[in-house]
Design a protein around this motif. Sequence first.
Motif, PDB file in Angstrom:
ATOM      1  N   GLY A  74       0.786  -1.228   0.000  1.00  0.00           N
ATOM      2  CA  GLY A  74       0.000   0.000   0.000  1.00  0.00           C
ATOM      3  C   GLY A  74       0.812   1.268   0.000  1.00  0.00           C
ATOM      4  O   GLY A  74       0.285   2.336   0.353  1.00  0.00           O
ATOM      5  N   ILE A  75       2.062   1.210  -0.402  1.00  0.00           N
ATOM      6  CA  ILE A  75       2.891   2.412  -0.395  1.00  0.00           C
ATOM      7  C   ILE A  75       2.357   3.434  -1.395  1.00  0.00           C
ATOM      8  O   ILE A  75       1.964   3.097  -2.513  1.00  0.00           O
ATOM      9  N   THR A  76       2.304   4.676  -0.992  1.00  0.00           N
ATOM     10  CA  THR A  76       1.854   5.771  -1.848  1.00  0.00           C
ATOM     11  C   THR A  76       3.002   6.751  -2.033  1.00  0.00           C
ATOM     12  O   THR A  76       4.013   6.693  -1.332  1.00  0.00           O
ATOM     13  N   ILE A  77       2.823   7.660  -2.958  1.00  0.00           N
ATOM     14  CA  ILE A  77       3.886   8.633  -3.179  1.00  0.00           C
ATOM     15  C   ILE A  77       4.037   9.571  -1.984  1.00  0.00           C
ATOM     16  O   ILE A  77       5.141  10.078  -1.714  1.00  0.00           O
ATOM     17  N   SER A  78       2.968   9.765  -1.224  1.00  0.00           N
ATOM     18  CA  SER A  78       3.061  10.590  -0.009  1.00  0.00           C
ATOM     19  C   SER A  78       3.944   9.909   1.034  1.00  0.00           C
ATOM     20  O   SER A  78       4.792  10.554   1.666  1.00  0.00           O
ATOM     21  N   VAL A  79       3.747   8.605   1.219  1.00  0.00           N
ATOM     22  CA  VAL A  79       4.576   7.840   2.153  1.00  0.00           C
ATOM     23  C   VAL A  79       6.028   7.839   1.688  1.00  0.00           C
ATOM     24  O   VAL A  79       6.959   8.026   2.482  1.00  0.00           O
ATOM     25  N   PHE A  80       6.236   7.632   0.402  1.00  0.00           N
ATOM     26  CA  PHE A  80       7.584   7.607  -0.177  1.00  0.00           C
ATOM     27  C   PHE A  80       8.263   8.957   0.012  1.00  0.00           C
ATOM     28  O   PHE A  80       9.454   9.040   0.336  1.00  0.00           O
ATOM     29  N   SER A  81       7.486  10.026  -0.183  1.00  0.00           N
ATOM     30  CA  SER A  81       8.015  11.376  -0.029  1.00  0.00           C
ATOM     31  C   SER A  81       8.485  11.628   1.403  1.00  0.00           C
ATOM     32  O   SER A  81       9.579  12.169   1.628  1.00  0.00           O
ATOM     33  N   ARG A  82       7.687  11.240   2.379  1.00  0.00           N
ATOM     34  CA  ARG A  82       8.063  11.433   3.784  1.00  0.00           C
ATOM     35  C   ARG A  82       9.282  10.590   4.145  1.00  0.00           C
ATOM     36  O   ARG A  82      10.149  11.026   4.910  1.00  0.00           O
ATOM     37  N   HIS A  83       9.343   9.385   3.620  1.00  0.00           N
ATOM     38  CA  HIS A  83      10.476   8.502   3.904  1.00  0.00           C
ATOM     39  C   HIS A  83      11.783   9.099   3.384  1.00  0.00           C
ATOM     40  O   HIS A  83      12.822   9.022   4.050  1.00  0.00           O
ATOM     41  N   LEU A  84      11.727   9.718   2.207  1.00  0.00           N
ATOM     42  CA  LEU A  84      12.933  10.292   1.604  1.00  0.00           C
ATOM     43  C   LEU A  84      13.258  11.679   2.144  1.00  0.00           C
ATOM     44  O   LEU A  84      14.394  12.149   2.011  1.00  0.00           O
ATOM     45  N   GLY A  85      12.258  12.332   2.720  1.00  0.00           N
ATOM     46  CA  GLY A  85      12.464  13.705   3.153  1.00  0.00           C
ATOM     47  C   GLY A  85      12.489  14.672   1.993  1.00  0.00           C
ATOM     48  O   GLY A  85      13.107  15.732   2.056  1.00  0.00           O
ATOM     49  N   ILE A  86      11.830  14.304   0.883  1.00  0.00           N
ATOM     50  CA  ILE A  86      11.733  15.153  -0.300  1.00  0.00           C
ATOM     51  C   ILE A  86      10.280  15.586  -0.453  1.00  0.00           C
ATOM     52  O   ILE A  86       9.372  14.766  -0.304  1.00  0.00           O
TER      53      ILE A  86
ATOM     54  N   GLU B  98       6.729  16.241  -1.790  1.00  0.00           N
ATOM     55  CA  GLU B  98       5.995  15.414  -2.742  1.00  0.00           C
ATOM     56  C   GLU B  98       5.984  16.011  -4.137  1.00  0.00           C
ATOM     57  O   GLU B  98       6.119  15.283  -5.140  1.00  0.00           O
ATOM     58  N   TYR B  99       5.826  17.322  -4.240  1.00  0.00           N
ATOM     59  CA  TYR B  99       5.813  17.968  -5.557  1.00  0.00           C
ATOM     60  C   TYR B  99       7.142  17.744  -6.273  1.00  0.00           C
ATOM     61  O   TYR B  99       7.177  17.456  -7.478  1.00  0.00           O
ATOM     62  N   LYS B 100       8.254  17.875  -5.538  1.00  0.00           N
ATOM     63  CA  LYS B 100       9.572  17.666  -6.121  1.00  0.00           C
ATOM     64  C   LYS B 100       9.772  16.211  -6.516  1.00  0.00           C
ATOM     65  O   LYS B 100      10.342  15.908  -7.576  1.00  0.00           O
ATOM     66  N   LEU B 101       9.282  15.300  -5.697  1.00  0.00           N
ATOM     67  CA  LEU B 101       9.430  13.871  -5.998  1.00  0.00           C
ATOM     68  C   LEU B 101       8.662  13.510  -7.270  1.00  0.00           C
ATOM     69  O   LEU B 101       9.151  12.714  -8.086  1.00  0.00           O
ATOM     70  N   ARG B 102       7.492  14.084  -7.446  1.00  0.00           N
ATOM     71  CA  ARG B 102       6.733  13.842  -8.671  1.00  0.00           C
ATOM     72  C   ARG B 102       7.522  14.318  -9.890  1.00  0.00           C
ATOM     73  O   ARG B 102       7.555  13.661 -10.927  1.00  0.00           O
ATOM     74  N   GLN B 103       8.138  15.474  -9.769  1.00  0.00           N
ATOM     75  CA  GLN B 103       8.929  16.016 -10.868  1.00  0.00           C
ATOM     76  C   GLN B 103      10.109  15.109 -11.204  1.00  0.00           C
ATOM     77  O   GLN B 103      10.440  14.910 -12.379  1.00  0.00           O
ATOM     78  N   ILE B 104      10.748  14.539 -10.185  1.00  0.00           N
ATOM     79  CA  ILE B 104      11.903  13.666 -10.410  1.00  0.00           C
ATOM     80  C   ILE B 104      11.492  12.411 -11.166  1.00  0.00           C
ATOM     81  O   ILE B 104      12.090  12.040 -12.183  1.00  0.00           O
ATOM     82  N   ILE B 105      10.466  11.739 -10.663  1.00  0.00           N
ATOM     83  CA  ILE B 105      10.060  10.458 -11.259  1.00  0.00           C
ATOM     84  C   ILE B 105       9.468  10.670 -12.643  1.00  0.00           C
ATOM     85  O   ILE B 105       9.707   9.873 -13.557  1.00  0.00           O
ATOM     86  N   ASN B 106       8.721  11.761 -12.804  1.00  0.00           N
ATOM     87  CA  ASN B 106       8.116  12.040 -14.103  1.00  0.00           C
ATOM     88  C   ASN B 106       9.108  12.698 -15.071  1.00  0.00           C
ATOM     89  O   ASN B 106       9.272  12.255 -16.208  1.00  0.00           O
TER      90      ASN B 106
ATOM     91  N   ASN C 215       3.065   7.520 -14.060  1.00  0.00           N
ATOM     92  CA  ASN C 215       2.247   6.919 -13.016  1.00  0.00           C
ATOM     93  C   ASN C 215       3.161   6.284 -11.966  1.00  0.00           C
ATOM     94  O   ASN C 215       4.092   5.551 -12.297  1.00  0.00           O
ATOM     95  N   PHE C 216       2.895   6.576 -10.703  1.00  0.00           N
ATOM     96  CA  PHE C 216       3.741   6.095  -9.612  1.00  0.00           C
ATOM     97  C   PHE C 216       3.731   4.575  -9.524  1.00  0.00           C
ATOM     98  O   PHE C 216       4.753   3.954  -9.228  1.00  0.00           O
ATOM     99  N   ASN C 217       2.600   3.954  -9.789  1.00  0.00           N
ATOM    100  CA  ASN C 217       2.511   2.496  -9.722  1.00  0.00           C
ATOM    101  C   ASN C 217       3.378   1.832 -10.796  1.00  0.00           C
ATOM    102  O   ASN C 217       3.946   0.755 -10.565  1.00  0.00           O
ATOM    103  N   ASP C 218       3.478   2.459 -11.969  1.00  0.00           N
ATOM    104  CA  ASP C 218       4.355   1.925 -13.009  1.00  0.00           C
ATOM    105  C   ASP C 218       5.810   1.959 -12.561  1.00  0.00           C
ATOM    106  O   ASP C 218       6.593   1.052 -12.851  1.00  0.00           O
ATOM    107  N   PHE C 219       6.177   3.027 -11.868  1.00  0.00           N
ATOM    108  CA  PHE C 219       7.532   3.161 -11.326  1.00  0.00           C
ATOM    109  C   PHE C 219       7.827   2.045 -10.327  1.00  0.00           C
ATOM    110  O   PHE C 219       8.883   1.386 -10.386  1.00  0.00           O
ATOM    111  N   LEU C 220       6.894   1.798  -9.415  1.00  0.00           N
ATOM    112  CA  LEU C 220       7.078   0.721  -8.432  1.00  0.00           C
ATOM    113  C   LEU C 220       7.120  -0.646  -9.110  1.00  0.00           C
ATOM    114  O   LEU C 220       7.939  -1.507  -8.759  1.00  0.00           O
TER     115      LEU C 220
END
Length: 348
Positions: free
Chosen positions: A254-266, A268-276, A283-288
Motif C-alpha cells: 500500500g505504499i503511496t507517493i506521499s509515504v515515499f516522499s516522507r520517507h525520503l524527506g523530499i 511530494e511535488y519535487k518527488l513527482r517532478q523527479i520520477i516524471n 504513473n507512480f505504480n508503473d515506477f514501483l
Amino acid sequence: MSVFFAHFAFAQMALCFILLLPLLKKSLSIKMFALLMLCGCGYLLSDLFGPLNKMSIVWWAGYLSGNSLPGVFWLVSLSVFSDREELKGWHFYVASMTLLIPTISTLIQLGFNFDLRQFTAFYGLATYGALGLELVLIGHALVVVIKNWQADLVQERRYMRGSVIGLIACYLVVVIVVEQLFNLQWSWLNMVKYVLLTMLTIAVNLLLFSLKEGTLFDPPVKKPQNILHKKAHSPELNRVLECMLNEKLYRQEGITISVFSRHLGIHEYKLRQIINGELNYRNFNDFLNFYRIQEVTENLSQSAHQQLPVLTLALDSGFRSLSSFNKAFKNKHGITPTEYRNQQALTN
C-alpha cells in the motif's frame, strides 16, 4: 432564457465532439469522451425541439442518448483515469444496462399499450433499479478518480482529470435525483439546469483544448529511462534509486507517493517532478512495478525459487493480487510468469 442556454450547451458539446473527431484513432478514451459529448447532444434534443411524439425518431434519439449518459460516463472514467485499466466486455455490458432496462420497459408499454405502473413490483424494479445502477456507476467513477489521484505524477493532468470527471459526476447526480427520483417539475429548475450545463461544457472545452496534449488524454508514452544505468544522477534521484535498490521500499504494501516522499524527506511535488521529469514515468505504480517485476523476474530465473508459487513471489515483491501482477509481467515480457519460468528452466 432557458432555451438559449440549452442551445448554447448543445453547441458546446457538438463543438467538442467535432474537434475530437480527428483524434479518435489515438485512444479508446478519446472515443469514449466523444461518445459522451454525442450523448449529451442527444439528451438535449427534446428540449431544443419542444414536446415530441414518442414514436418520432428525434424523441427516440433523445431518449436513448439520455439513458446512455451514466453508462458512457462510467466508461469514460475507467478509460481516462485508470491508465492501465483496459475496458473489457463486461464493462460495456454493465454500462449498457442503464440504457437497456428503461428502453425495454418503454417498449413493453408502447407495444402492449398498457401502463406498467399497474404491476408495482416490475415497475419498481425497472424504474428504481435503473436509477440505482446509474447512481452506483457514477459513484464508482468517483472512486476510480480518488483511487488513481495520488498515483498520477503529472500535477496539471491530475487536476484536469479530477475536475472534469468530478464536475460531470456531480451534474449527473443532481439531474438524476431532481428529474428522475423526485420528478420535480418546477419551471425555474430548467433554467438552473441549463445554466449549470452551459458552465460545465464551457469549462470542459476550455480545459480540453487550451492545455497541452496529454492533459486529459495520454499521448504516446515515452519509454522510461533505464534507471539502473542512468549516469547523470541528481542528489535527489540518487536517494530515490538507493531507496528502491537497497531498501526495496517497493515491497511495502500500500505504499503511496506521499509515504515515499516522507520517507525520503523530499517534498511530494519535487518527488513527482523527479520520477516524471527525469525518469519519464507518468504513473507512480508503473515506477514501483518496474522494480517489482525485476525482482520477480530474477527469482523466476533462479533454481532456488523453482518450488515457490508465482503468487508468493508476486506478493513478496509488493503486488496486491495475482491478476495485477500477471498483467504487469506480461506487459513487460510478453509472456506469462509461468511461461517465463518454464523457458528459464529449459535453458538452465
